[in-house]
Scaffold this motif. Structure first.
Motif, PDB file in Angstrom:
ATOM      1  N   SER A   1     -44.022 -30.589  10.205  1.00 52.34           N
ATOM      2  CA  SER A   1     -45.210 -31.513   9.784  1.00 52.34           C
ATOM      3  C   SER A   1     -46.378 -31.165  10.597  1.00 52.34           C
ATOM      4  N   THR A   2     -47.530 -31.291  10.014  1.00 53.95           N
ATOM      5  CA  THR A   2     -48.917 -30.993  10.589  1.00 53.95           C
ATOM      6  C   THR A   2     -49.568 -32.179  11.270  1.00 53.95           C
ATOM      7  N   ASP A   3     -49.121 -33.431  10.600  1.00 57.06           N
ATOM      8  CA  ASP A   3     -49.755 -34.771  11.217  1.00 57.06           C
ATOM      9  C   ASP A   3     -48.690 -35.549  11.857  1.00 57.06           C
ATOM     10  N   GLY A   4     -47.539 -35.426  11.599  1.00 57.30           N
ATOM     11  CA  GLY A   4     -46.294 -36.289  12.031  1.00 57.30           C
ATOM     12  C   GLY A   4     -45.792 -37.280  11.027  1.00 57.30           C
ATOM     13  N   LEU A   5     -46.566 -37.210   9.924  1.00 57.72           N
ATOM     14  CA  LEU A   5     -46.189 -38.197   8.944  1.00 57.72           C
ATOM     15  C   LEU A   5     -45.667 -37.471   7.414  1.00 57.72           C
ATOM     16  N   HIS A   6     -46.336 -36.398   7.386  1.00 56.55           N
ATOM     17  CA  HIS A   6     -46.046 -35.787   5.941  1.00 56.55           C
ATOM     18  C   HIS A   6     -45.084 -34.401   6.499  1.00 56.55           C
ATOM     19  N   TRP A   7     -43.981 -34.398   5.827  1.00 54.70           N
ATOM     20  CA  TRP A   7     -42.966 -33.362   6.255  1.00 54.70           C
ATOM     21  C   TRP A   7     -42.701 -32.460   4.944  1.00 54.70           C
ATOM     22  N   SER A   8     -42.495 -31.200   5.282  1.00 48.32           N
ATOM     23  CA  SER A   8     -42.172 -30.284   4.640  1.00 48.32           C
ATOM     24  C   SER A   8     -40.664 -29.566   5.011  1.00 48.32           C
ATOM     25  N   ASP A   9     -39.944 -29.289   4.037  1.00 45.75           N
ATOM     26  CA  ASP A   9     -38.468 -28.609   4.229  1.00 45.75           C
ATOM     27  C   ASP A   9     -38.889 -27.166   4.696  1.00 45.75           C
ATOM     28  N   LEU A  10     -38.205 -26.791   5.753  1.00 43.73           N
ATOM     29  CA  LEU A  10     -38.311 -25.226   5.928  1.00 43.73           C
ATOM     30  C   LEU A  10     -37.100 -24.654   5.369  1.00 43.73           C
ATOM     31  N   ASN A  11     -37.222 -23.452   5.206  1.00 43.62           N
ATOM     32  CA  ASN A  11     -36.008 -22.554   4.557  1.00 43.62           C
ATOM     33  C   ASN A  11     -35.505 -22.983   3.137  1.00 43.62           C
ATOM     34  N   GLY A  12     -36.721 -23.333   2.290  1.00 38.14           N
ATOM     35  CA  GLY A  12     -36.551 -23.831   0.977  1.00 38.14           C
ATOM     36  C   GLY A  12     -35.385 -24.960   1.017  1.00 38.14           C
TER      37      GLY A  12
ATOM     38  N   ALA B   1     -46.776 -48.137   4.598  1.00 31.98           N
ATOM     39  CA  ALA B   1     -46.849 -48.204   3.092  1.00 31.98           C
ATOM     40  C   ALA B   1     -46.316 -46.903   2.654  1.00 31.98           C
ATOM     41  N   ALA B   2     -45.356 -46.880   1.650  1.00 34.42           N
ATOM     42  CA  ALA B   2     -44.844 -45.565   1.130  1.00 34.42           C
ATOM     43  C   ALA B   2     -45.948 -44.364   1.053  1.00 34.42           C
ATOM     44  N   GLY B   3     -46.954 -44.785   0.542  1.00 30.18           N
ATOM     45  CA  GLY B   3     -48.100 -43.667   0.381  1.00 30.18           C
ATOM     46  C   GLY B   3     -48.610 -43.127   1.502  1.00 30.18           C
ATOM     47  N   ASN B   4     -48.321 -43.695   2.667  1.00 31.03           N
ATOM     48  CA  ASN B   4     -48.931 -43.183   4.010  1.00 31.03           C
ATOM     49  C   ASN B   4     -47.946 -42.385   4.700  1.00 31.03           C
ATOM     50  N   TYR B   5     -46.924 -41.793   4.153  1.00 31.97           N
ATOM     51  CA  TYR B   5     -46.075 -40.895   4.674  1.00 31.97           C
ATOM     52  C   TYR B   5     -45.178 -40.030   3.533  1.00 31.97           C
ATOM     53  N   ASN B   6     -44.675 -39.064   3.919  1.00 40.05           N
ATOM     54  CA  ASN B   6     -43.881 -38.367   2.836  1.00 40.05           C
ATOM     55  C   ASN B   6     -42.686 -37.571   3.568  1.00 40.05           C
ATOM     56  N   MET B   7     -41.453 -37.790   3.325  1.00 41.41           N
ATOM     57  CA  MET B   7     -40.452 -37.124   4.109  1.00 41.41           C
ATOM     58  C   MET B   7     -39.977 -35.917   3.621  1.00 41.41           C
ATOM     59  N   GLY B   8     -40.680 -35.194   2.237  1.00 44.48           N
ATOM     60  CA  GLY B   8     -40.000 -33.971   1.747  1.00 44.48           C
ATOM     61  C   GLY B   8     -39.103 -34.172   0.956  1.00 44.48           C
ATOM     62  N   GLY B   9     -38.395 -32.946   0.402  1.00 39.72           N
ATOM     63  CA  GLY B   9     -37.559 -32.986  -0.590  1.00 39.72           C
ATOM     64  C   GLY B   9     -36.113 -33.194  -0.234  1.00 39.72           C
ATOM     65  N   THR B  10     -35.757 -33.253   0.944  1.00 35.64           N
ATOM     66  CA  THR B  10     -34.297 -33.822   1.216  1.00 35.64           C
ATOM     67  C   THR B  10     -34.540 -34.829   2.160  1.00 35.64           C
ATOM     68  N   LYS B  11     -33.408 -35.717   2.192  1.00 35.80           N
ATOM     69  CA  LYS B  11     -33.468 -36.851   2.842  1.00 35.80           C
ATOM     70  C   LYS B  11     -33.040 -36.460   4.279  1.00 35.80           C
ATOM     71  N   LYS B  12     -33.991 -37.093   5.065  1.00 38.07           N
ATOM     72  CA  LYS B  12     -33.993 -36.715   6.695  1.00 38.07           C
ATOM     73  C   LYS B  12     -33.018 -37.888   7.290  1.00 38.07           C
ATOM     74  N   ARG B  13     -31.858 -37.419   8.172  1.00 40.86           N
ATOM     75  CA  ARG B  13     -31.095 -38.321   8.570  1.00 40.86           C
ATOM     76  C   ARG B  13     -30.982 -37.966  10.117  1.00 40.86           C
ATOM     77  N   HIS B  14     -30.712 -39.116  10.886  1.00 43.18           N
ATOM     78  CA  HIS B  14     -30.798 -38.944  12.394  1.00 43.18           C
ATOM     79  C   HIS B  14     -30.750 -37.792  13.117  1.00 43.18           C
ATOM     80  N   GLY B  15     -31.857 -37.383  13.669  1.00 44.65           N
ATOM     81  CA  GLY B  15     -32.045 -36.168  14.213  1.00 44.65           C
ATOM     82  C   GLY B  15     -33.281 -36.366  15.467  1.00 44.65           C
ATOM     83  N   TRP B  16     -34.083 -35.167  15.688  1.00 45.14           N
ATOM     84  CA  TRP B  16     -34.977 -35.273  16.735  1.00 45.14           C
ATOM     85  C   TRP B  16     -36.310 -34.519  16.291  1.00 45.14           C
ATOM     86  N   ILE B  17     -37.242 -35.034  16.997  1.00 48.86           N
ATOM     87  CA  ILE B  17     -38.638 -34.285  16.662  1.00 48.86           C
ATOM     88  C   ILE B  17     -39.192 -33.726  17.944  1.00 48.86           C
TER      89      ILE B  17
END
Length: 476
Positions: A57-68, A308-324
């Motif tokens: 993520s470039t802003d911490g709220l909109h995420w892009s999946d790496l490695n396709g 609000a849902a429009g203020n963030y985007n988690m990308g194409g895959t479901k993100k579960r318990h991890g680390w930033i």
């Protein structure tokens, strides 16, 4: 006069809080020049979803999946599944570790077995650059706990008071008349050996605690140097000035409508260049993965704002318990170069067009009509030189097609120059048809990838049959 000044100060604080709360509902994107954020996570159940995935993520709220959207590390040890990863950077930035739960639900154990007789190990990878990782190893953390039945959701934090890491995790154990998950801790400097485990967090009565993560606060924010968020029936916040010291209960997030029956797996992040934090929570009850809540004071439960849902985007895959991890510019450059969204492709044989290159038990051959991930590769920039290519396995990331004694196998990249040369090829016009492709060996340029008796080999090509055997097409 003092009462007037006090009242005026209170008004100014209230005004400041009003504008702060407004800014949290519409967060600004970080400056383009700032490095971004890396999330390591898993994406669901099943053997391939309980592995290591990366998002950026470039802003911490909109995420892009790496490695396709594909996995980046796969556990080949223990239960052969991993969940709940933590990504630890050494204070000097010279080493990184990923530590994760050794657990594969629905591909080895069910929940009952994993709770009462699960793996007592964690899975650990190590890197010096954040992109080339060691083979995983098992770290037995719960074996020394009397009747300890599993080891889940590991985390680690550097302790400057002792110059080592406090490693902590949940273990289900009978103690004081109650069998439940408690948080244990041990010290380590290398994630190979640990001190004797001790109880770290034990909630009263039958209340379990499984997920907890600590973040260090900068001076001037709140009253505590450390804040931890825990899944213990609620999302409970606690503060302390020492990692292993006394922790004060600060409240929970039920006041903003988020309870432990809805969310788990708290994951902290600090926004670059701002006095703002995000606490990501896994919406396990609704199977929707992570959502962020934002705050300017992690120690104050009333300061958290849902988004609000429009203020963030988690990308194409479901993100579960991890680390930033907040990336440096150099780390970000390496990570994005290593895991671009290169498509997964198959290598189709020219003269047996119903057959495709695939690996089976790490041997490589061509088989009929295979569409599984065993026959899918990502064509990477060559490991040994510019203008060349290497073939990385989709379902065993870090493993590449490599020749040894002119035979091909799928082998884990050990980072050596010899490996790089053996796994690198020049893509040239097909020897049997120029609209297809052939692949010339980097370190044996008079040899090409070809099949012989359906096995993949590296051979010199001198006949029409050889030219056909050495011709392939990249296809989805």
């Amino acid at each position: 006069m003092s009462r007037v000044l006090t009242r005026l100060a209170a008004i100014l604080v209230a005004v400041g809080l009003f504008f702060t709360s407004q800014s949290l509902t519409a967060p600004q994107q970080a400056a383009a020049a700032d490095p971004g954020y890396l999330m390591v996570h898993f994406i669901g159940e099943g053997a391939t979803n309980q592995q290591m995935y990366l998002s950026h993520s470039t802003d911490g709220l909109h995420w892009s999946d790496l490695n396709g959207g594909g996995m980046v590390l796969r556990s080949t040890i223990g239960t052969k599944g991993v969940r709940d990863p933590a990504l630890v950077r050494s204070p000097d930035g010279s080493k990184y570790w990923i530590i994760a739960t050794d657990l594969c639900i629905s591909c080895g154990q069910d929940w009952n077995a994993s709770i009462n007789n699960g793996s007592r190990n964690l899975v650990v990878w190590e890197s010096t650059d954040l992109v080339t990782w060691s083979q995983p190893w098992l770290l037995n953390v719960a074996g020394a706990i009397p009747d300890g039945r599993n080891a889940w959701a590991p985390e680690a934090i550097w302790d400057p008071q002792t110059n080592d890491y406090v490693l902590y995790w949940a273990t289900n154990v009978p103690f004081n008349g109650k069998t439940k998950h408690r948080i244990f801790y041990a010290r380590t400097s290398d994630f190979h050996t640990i001190s004797a485990p001790q109880i770290y967090i034990d909630r009263p009565g039958a209340q379990e605690i499984i997920d907890t993560q600590i973040i260090e606060m900068p001076a001037g924010v709140g009253d505590y140097r450390y804040v931890r968020a825990s899944g213990d029936g609620q999302i409970t916040l606690e503060g302390s000035n020492s990692i292993l010291g006394t922790w004060t209960d600060l409240g929970n997030l039920s006041g903003i409508g988020l309870t432990g029956a809805m969310v788990e797996g708290p994951m902290w992040m600090k926004f670059n260049g701002q006095n703002k934090w995000g606490l990501y929570l896994d919406q396990y009850a609704s199977s929707r993965g992570y959502m962020p809540v934002l705050t300017t004071d992690p120690s104050n439960p009333a300061s958290y704002q849902t988004q609000a849902a429009g203020n963030y985007n988690m990308g194409g895959t479901k993100k579960r318990h991890g680390w930033i991890l907040n990336l440096t510019a150099a780390e970000e450059s390496r990570v994005l170069a290593r895991w671009p969204n290169t498509p997964a492709q198959r290598l189709q044989s020219f003269n047996f067009q119903d057959r495709y290159v695939r690996h089976a038990n790490m041997d490589v051959r061509i088989d009929q009509n295979v569409t599984s991930d065993d026959a899918k590769f990502r064509m990477r920039p060559g490991l040994a030189g510019t203008g060349t290519v290497s073939f990385e396995s989709v379902n065993f990331p870090g493993y590449f097609l490599r020749h040894a004694n002119y035979d091909f196998q799928l082998v884990y990249n050990d980072g050596s120059a010899q490996f790089a040369a053996d796994a690198t090829f020049r893509q040239v016009a097909g020897l049997a048809d120029p609209t297809w492709s052939s692949f010339q060996s980097y370190n044996h340029p008079d040899h090409y990838i070809r099949h012989y008796a359906y096995q993949l080999r590296l051979d010199p090509i001198t006949t029409a049959t050889g030219r056909s055997d050495a011709t392939f097409r990249l296809t989805s």
